[in-house]
Design a protein around this motif. Structure first.
Motif, PDB file in Angstrom:
ATOM      1  N   ALA A 227       0.836  -1.197   0.000  1.00  0.00           N
ATOM      2  CA  ALA A 227       0.000   0.000   0.000  1.00  0.00           C
ATOM      3  C   ALA A 227       0.871   1.246   0.000  1.00  0.00           C
ATOM      4  O   ALA A 227       2.083   1.184   0.222  1.00  0.00           O
ATOM      5  CB  ALA A 227      -0.921  -0.006   1.223  1.00  0.00           C
ATOM      6  N   VAL A 228       0.227   2.382  -0.271  1.00  0.00           N
ATOM      7  CA  VAL A 228       0.893   3.686  -0.193  1.00  0.00           C
ATOM      8  C   VAL A 228       0.047   4.591   0.682  1.00  0.00           C
ATOM      9  O   VAL A 228      -1.162   4.378   0.851  1.00  0.00           O
ATOM     10  CB  VAL A 228       1.079   4.326  -1.585  1.00  0.00           C
ATOM     11  CG1 VAL A 228       1.996   3.493  -2.449  1.00  0.00           C
ATOM     12  CG2 VAL A 228      -0.259   4.566  -2.269  1.00  0.00           C
ATOM     13  N   VAL A 240      -3.827   3.557   0.700  1.00  0.00           N
ATOM     14  CA  VAL A 240      -4.445   3.029  -0.509  1.00  0.00           C
ATOM     15  C   VAL A 240      -3.694   1.779  -0.964  1.00  0.00           C
ATOM     16  O   VAL A 240      -2.485   1.837  -1.226  1.00  0.00           O
ATOM     17  CB  VAL A 240      -4.427   4.077  -1.646  1.00  0.00           C
ATOM     18  CG1 VAL A 240      -5.089   3.512  -2.902  1.00  0.00           C
ATOM     19  CG2 VAL A 240      -5.111   5.364  -1.202  1.00  0.00           C
ATOM     20  N   PRO A 241      -4.373   0.635  -1.077  1.00  0.00           N
ATOM     21  CA  PRO A 241      -3.717  -0.580  -1.590  1.00  0.00           C
ATOM     22  C   PRO A 241      -3.238  -0.383  -3.026  1.00  0.00           C
ATOM     23  O   PRO A 241      -3.837   0.389  -3.782  1.00  0.00           O
ATOM     24  CB  PRO A 241      -4.829  -1.633  -1.518  1.00  0.00           C
ATOM     25  CG  PRO A 241      -5.796  -1.107  -0.513  1.00  0.00           C
ATOM     26  CD  PRO A 241      -5.758   0.380  -0.651  1.00  0.00           C
ATOM     27  N   PHE A 242      -2.163  -1.086  -3.390  1.00  0.00           N
ATOM     28  CA  PHE A 242      -1.606  -0.953  -4.731  1.00  0.00           C
ATOM     29  C   PHE A 242      -2.667  -1.147  -5.817  1.00  0.00           C
ATOM     30  O   PHE A 242      -2.715  -0.424  -6.805  1.00  0.00           O
ATOM     31  CB  PHE A 242      -0.477  -1.964  -4.946  1.00  0.00           C
ATOM     32  CG  PHE A 242       0.831  -1.579  -4.306  1.00  0.00           C
ATOM     33  CD1 PHE A 242       0.966  -0.391  -3.599  1.00  0.00           C
ATOM     34  CD2 PHE A 242       1.943  -2.407  -4.416  1.00  0.00           C
ATOM     35  CE1 PHE A 242       2.168  -0.035  -3.016  1.00  0.00           C
ATOM     36  CE2 PHE A 242       3.152  -2.063  -3.840  1.00  0.00           C
ATOM     37  CZ  PHE A 242       3.277  -0.872  -3.128  1.00  0.00           C
ATOM     38  N   GLU A 243      -3.525  -2.164  -5.630  1.00  0.00           N
ATOM     39  CA  GLU A 243      -4.477  -2.516  -6.687  1.00  0.00           C
ATOM     40  C   GLU A 243      -5.545  -1.445  -6.893  1.00  0.00           C
ATOM     41  O   GLU A 243      -6.270  -1.457  -7.890  1.00  0.00           O
ATOM     42  CB  GLU A 243      -5.143  -3.870  -6.382  1.00  0.00           C
ATOM     43  CG  GLU A 243      -5.912  -3.925  -5.080  1.00  0.00           C
ATOM     44  CD  GLU A 243      -5.075  -4.413  -3.909  1.00  0.00           C
ATOM     45  OE1 GLU A 243      -5.662  -4.853  -2.917  1.00  0.00           O
ATOM     46  OE2 GLU A 243      -3.819  -4.343  -4.011  1.00  0.00           O
ATOM     47  N   GLU A 244      -5.645  -0.493  -5.949  1.00  0.00           N
ATOM     48  CA  GLU A 244      -6.653   0.563  -6.083  1.00  0.00           C
ATOM     49  C   GLU A 244      -6.068   1.884  -6.581  1.00  0.00           C
ATOM     50  O   GLU A 244      -6.797   2.870  -6.744  1.00  0.00           O
ATOM     51  CB  GLU A 244      -7.351   0.785  -4.738  1.00  0.00           C
ATOM     52  CG  GLU A 244      -8.129  -0.421  -4.242  1.00  0.00           C
ATOM     53  CD  GLU A 244      -8.784  -0.175  -2.892  1.00  0.00           C
ATOM     54  OE1 GLU A 244      -8.886   0.999  -2.486  1.00  0.00           O
ATOM     55  OE2 GLU A 244      -9.187  -1.165  -2.246  1.00  0.00           O
ATOM     56  N   LEU A 245      -4.744   1.913  -6.831  1.00  0.00           N
ATOM     57  CA  LEU A 245      -4.113   3.166  -7.239  1.00  0.00           C
ATOM     58  C   LEU A 245      -4.641   3.682  -8.576  1.00  0.00           C
ATOM     59  O   LEU A 245      -4.785   4.896  -8.774  1.00  0.00           O
ATOM     60  CB  LEU A 245      -2.591   2.980  -7.329  1.00  0.00           C
ATOM     61  CG  LEU A 245      -1.833   2.995  -6.003  1.00  0.00           C
ATOM     62  CD1 LEU A 245      -0.356   2.678  -6.235  1.00  0.00           C
ATOM     63  CD2 LEU A 245      -1.970   4.342  -5.305  1.00  0.00           C
ATOM     64  N   SER A 246      -4.937   2.780  -9.495  1.00  0.00           N
ATOM     65  CA  SER A 246      -5.387   3.205 -10.827  1.00  0.00           C
ATOM     66  C   SER A 246      -6.738   3.914 -10.781  1.00  0.00           C
ATOM     67  O   SER A 246      -7.069   4.692 -11.683  1.00  0.00           O
ATOM     68  CB  SER A 246      -5.468   2.003 -11.768  1.00  0.00           C
ATOM     69  OG  SER A 246      -6.363   1.031 -11.265  1.00  0.00           O
ATOM     70  N   SER A 247      -7.505   3.650  -9.722  1.00  0.00           N
ATOM     71  CA  SER A 247      -8.829   4.268  -9.616  1.00  0.00           C
ATOM     72  C   SER A 247      -8.846   5.450  -8.644  1.00  0.00           C
ATOM     73  O   SER A 247      -9.911   5.931  -8.262  1.00  0.00           O
ATOM     74  CB  SER A 247      -9.858   3.220  -9.175  1.00  0.00           C
ATOM     75  OG  SER A 247      -9.496   2.654  -7.919  1.00  0.00           O
TER      76      SER A 247
END
Length: 278
Positions: A227-228, A240-247
């Motif tokens: 996460a970041v 924010v989890p990595f997989e949600e960064l694009s959104s």
């Protein structure tokens, strides 16, 4: 990789205290190896065994392929050592200290000014050693260790107690020495320093190795929370989890984005439950 230093199943006790318990590692040419742990964890004991000052109870240590207990004078001339027990002549100037040790090591030609410049002490070469500050004495000992152009350099907490600017200068010098092929054995409890400098490291706790590897590889190994942390201009933050960064929305309102990966100190505490700065 040809090992310049090898330690195999090294153990040492002092009375009822086990200082080292079956320690194993190897250091290659031109490698900075970090040996990390809190005070009293066995770091200095390991250096003393490797440099032939102390006998192990079990196991063996080798430098240049020879037992560290059987090093010849010519082998010792290829080794540099900086520790809290390193001596110097208090009544001599900095310059005369280095000239004396150059004769002691049998170095026929030595450019004292060049060595002092490398550690930031050229302007102080006429100062009597006892009048140097703690940081200047630390750098003087490093300069002394470089006189014989060592192939292996042992540094026991070389930046302990130094200001950030002085520490940074020593870091730059160590990276320069590494580039020239010097193998550096660095003990420290400063995990940030180890992350910056070391190619490989070992985490030591109560005489036992609890983990070892490349600093960045270890950080990623224990980075289970992918996460970041996002900080916004209005002052609030969110994880924010990595997989949600694009959104991620409202990009224009973002001030900073920082990785939440663990530090080496976080990893050490996770493995041992202890702290490093003790």
């Amino acid at each position: 990789m040809t090992a310049v230093i090898e330690v195999r199943d090294l153990s040492k006790s002092f009375g009822s205290k086990n200082a080292l318990n079956g320690v194993n590692f190897a250091i290659g040419e031109g490698e900075i190896f970090g040996f990390l742990g809190p005070s009293g964890s066995g770091k200095t004991t390991t250096i003393n065994i490797l440099t032939g000052q102390l006998l192990p109870d079990k196991g063996e240590s080798l430098i240049f392929g020879k037992s560290s207990q059987d090093l010849a004078p010519e082998d010792l001339k290829r080794i540099g050592l900086v520790s809290e027990d390193s001596g110097f002549y208090e009544k001599m100037t900095l310059e005369k200290n280095l000239l004396f040790f150059s004769k002691f090591y049998g170095v026929k030609t030595v450019d004292v000014d060049a060595i002092l410049e490398r550690v930031g002490l050229l302007d102080s070469k006429k100062k009597v050693a006892e009048k140097l500050s703690t940081g200047m004495k630390q750098r003087m000992l490093l300069a002394r260790a470089l006189i014989n152009r060592p192939s292996v350099l042992f540094l026991d907490e070389p930046t302990s107690g130094l200001d950030p600017s002085t520490s940074r200068g020593i870091h730059e010098l160590l990276l320069e020495l590494k580039a020239q092929g010097t193998s550096i054995f660095l003990t420290t409890h400063d995990m940030h320093e180890a992350t910056l400098l070391c190619d490989h490291l070992a985490l030591l706790n109560q005489g036992s190795l609890v983990e070892e590897g490349n600093p960045q590889a270890l950080i990623q190994k224990y980075n289970t929370d992918k996460a970041v942390e996002v900080a916004y201009k209005d002052g609030h933050k969110e994880r924010v989890p990595f997989e949600e960064l694009s959104s991620l929305g409202h990009v224009e309102e973002i001030l900073t984005i920082h990785s939440c990966e663990p530090t080496l100190e976080d990893i050490f505490i996770q493995l041992t439950g202890g702290k490093l700065n003790v």
